[in-house]
Design an enzyme around this catalytic site. Sequence first.
Site, short mmCIF file in Angstrom:
data_model
loop_
_atom_site.label_atom_id
_atom_site.label_comp_id
_atom_site.label_asym_id
_atom_site.label_seq_id
_atom_site.Cartn_x
_atom_site.Cartn_y
_atom_site.Cartn_z
N ARG A 176 0.85 -1.19 0.00
CA ARG A 176 0.00 0.00 0.00
C ARG A 176 0.88 1.24 0.00
O ARG A 176 1.68 1.43 0.92
CB ARG A 176 -0.94 0.04 1.21
CG ARG A 176 -2.06 1.08 1.04
CD ARG A 176 -2.88 1.25 2.31
NE ARG A 176 -2.13 1.92 3.34
CZ ARG A 176 -2.01 1.50 4.60
NH1 ARG A 176 -2.61 0.39 4.99
NH2 ARG A 176 -1.30 2.18 5.48
N GLU A 192 4.89 7.01 2.24
CA GLU A 192 5.66 5.78 2.42
C GLU A 192 5.05 4.68 1.58
O GLU A 192 3.91 4.78 1.11
CB GLU A 192 5.69 5.36 3.89
CG GLU A 192 4.33 5.04 4.47
CD GLU A 192 4.38 4.70 5.95
OE1 GLU A 192 5.50 4.50 6.47
OE2 GLU A 192 3.31 4.62 6.58
N ASN A 194 4.16 0.81 2.12
CA ASN A 194 4.01 -0.25 3.12
C ASN A 194 4.09 -1.60 2.44
O ASN A 194 3.30 -1.90 1.54
CB ASN A 194 2.65 -0.12 3.82
CG ASN A 194 2.47 1.22 4.51
OD1 ASN A 194 2.94 1.44 5.61
ND2 ASN A 194 1.82 2.15 3.82
N SER A 199 -2.79 -3.01 6.31
CA SER A 199 -4.11 -3.34 6.85
C SER A 199 -5.23 -2.59 6.13
O SER A 199 -5.00 -1.72 5.30
CB SER A 199 -4.15 -3.01 8.34
OG SER A 199 -3.88 -1.64 8.55
N LYS A 373 12.35 2.76 5.69
CA LYS A 373 12.48 4.18 5.34
C LYS A 373 13.81 4.46 4.65
O LYS A 373 13.89 5.31 3.76
CB LYS A 373 12.36 5.03 6.61
CG LYS A 373 11.09 4.79 7.43
CD LYS A 373 9.84 5.03 6.62
CE LYS A 373 8.59 4.91 7.47
NZ LYS A 373 8.31 3.52 7.91
N LYS A 433 12.10 10.22 10.57
CA LYS A 433 11.49 8.89 10.54
C LYS A 433 12.50 7.80 10.88
O LYS A 433 13.53 7.69 10.22
CB LYS A 433 10.90 8.62 9.15
CG LYS A 433 9.72 9.49 8.78
CD LYS A 433 9.10 9.00 7.48
CE LYS A 433 7.75 9.64 7.24
NZ LYS A 433 7.06 9.03 6.08
N GLU A 437 7.48 0.53 11.61
CA GLU A 437 6.14 0.55 11.05
C GLU A 437 5.13 0.51 12.20
O GLU A 437 5.46 0.14 13.32
CB GLU A 437 5.91 -0.66 10.13
CG GLU A 437 6.91 -0.79 8.99
CD GLU A 437 6.81 0.35 7.99
OE1 GLU A 437 5.71 0.92 7.86
OE2 GLU A 437 7.83 0.67 7.35
N GLY A 438 3.89 0.90 11.88
CA GLY A 438 2.83 0.70 12.87
C GLY A 438 2.28 1.95 13.51
O GLY A 438 1.35 1.89 14.29
N ARG A 515 -7.16 7.60 5.20
CA ARG A 515 -7.08 7.72 6.66
C ARG A 515 -7.09 9.20 7.00
O ARG A 515 -6.28 9.97 6.48
CB ARG A 515 -5.83 7.03 7.20
CG ARG A 515 -5.88 5.51 7.09
CD ARG A 515 -4.60 4.87 7.56
NE ARG A 515 -3.48 5.33 6.75
CZ ARG A 515 -2.21 5.23 7.12
NH1 ARG A 515 -1.90 4.71 8.29
NH2 ARG A 515 -1.24 5.65 6.33
#
Length: 539
Positions: A176, A192, A194, A199, A373, A433, A437-438, A515
């Site tokens: 994604r 970024e 992913n 998810s 990253k 950064k 992740e998360g 989001r």
Amino acid sequence: MKWKAIRQQRQALATPTPTPTATPRLSRSRLGAGLYASSSGQSQSQMSSDSILSRPLLEDEVVKLKDEVLTWASQNGLLMRMDPEVDASGVGLIHVPVSLLPVMRVPKNLFEQVRDLAEPFNRLVELVASNPDVLKGTLAAAAATDDFTKKLVEIYDDVLNGPRPGVARKSLAINRSDYMLNEATQSLLQVELNTISSSFGAQSTLTAQMHRQILSKFDFLHEGTSDKSSSVPFWDTIGDIVDAFAVAVREYSDSNGASAADGSLGLKVVLMVVQDDERNILDQQILEQELWKKYKIPMVRRTLKEIKEQGSLSKTDGVLRLGENLEVAVTYLRAGYSPVDYKTDIEWEARLMLEQSQAFKCPSIAYQLVGSKKVQQYLAEGDVLESFMGNREDCDKLRKCFARLWGLDDPTDPETKEIISHAKQNPHLYVLKPQREGGGNNLYDEELCKTLEEGEELSAYILMQRIMSPIHKSYLLRNGECVEADTLSELGIYGIYLSDNGREIINRCSGSLVRTKLASSNEGGVTAGYACLSTPYLS
């Protein structure tokens, strides 16, 4: 079973049947005075110029939309587990944090541009992952100062130096790529890419269905205009992901056949690797249910610890089994992206077992490393893209979406010293950064300045241009409570890729999600509590 055949046979997705669970307990708080106070203190009557609404909603209209969202979510699986501090039983469900209406207005041409990038990005991930020397060299400085990156690279080395190095390139990707609209240039810039545990593939599909229904149902949303529902793009991401799992299982079966040493056939399964206390379980179980409904392929859930306790890896053929008769054809990681998922050496041993198996890996550890990253920053340098991709047109299209990125491996380098100095003087223009992740990991403002000032282990970070996006007035629903607030949004585009040692089997763009977070918030994780799910609105 081939990918094209599956695409021809697929029908439009019907509204998924909710997973049988306990009756959802949805909090319905009363709408009280002052509920719609803006988070930035602006007047309720002010609407952003690119809002999909021509006027602010009246209170009774908000109530109608809120009730519609709660009803639709409870009937269609747009749910998540309740906070364990509120519901210790672990069976209570609540709606996913969501906007009442689409929030992010995106020019249609820009949306199509980033959709067109999904397939080149998928291929780029495979090309970088297939070059271990470049991948490990790019991450060497970060691995020297960051223990988590170091351990991932060590696992990768163990696979390459093991008895079956070719299994490192049996890969399924559900990528994604996330973008924000840069207001100054009116372009979408990549935040970024992913490559692990991307998810909301399932629940973004549901959110688009819900928003399309709402826009077509309520007349007050299109006063004097036509039905706006077609402006919300819909793509069956659920079906795309499930179809890819099915093709991967077939490819595995064709390659391994009677793979046991005694010639017996085990039941082929997709193994979903999960966290202990997962709240976003419905997003995962929708895929599990659909995979069985369409293909009669079981998906089983295990933590890394359970995999180590129950799993065995054949030294003869590299087949991974759970118990006596479950043969793992695909591993699907919805965990393993954070140091908290590796509490002891047991979890690391389980990860190595997965990586050394003959199963298709979603993702492989190489794909996970490509999503770091530091690799993102490396790919934005000079003519690096051209060193991997022969298609100059694809390189040019990808490069246009890159934000400005800087490596911090050598703080004594004159150019690096200059950008660090500028960032400390203008922290509002930058994001620092780490290789994580998360959500909740990036550093901004005072924390950014402090870390740069201390100057320790900066090679574990990259510095990124802070993308200045337009602020939208939005109606957000979380824990049954609705608030009108100033918000910022990120657009995510899914890409699906299946490859076996360089043989491309699937490469396609799938759906999208948005989001949306409070404009005052720096982070954007939905399950982590920073943001709400939404959808793009094309104009």
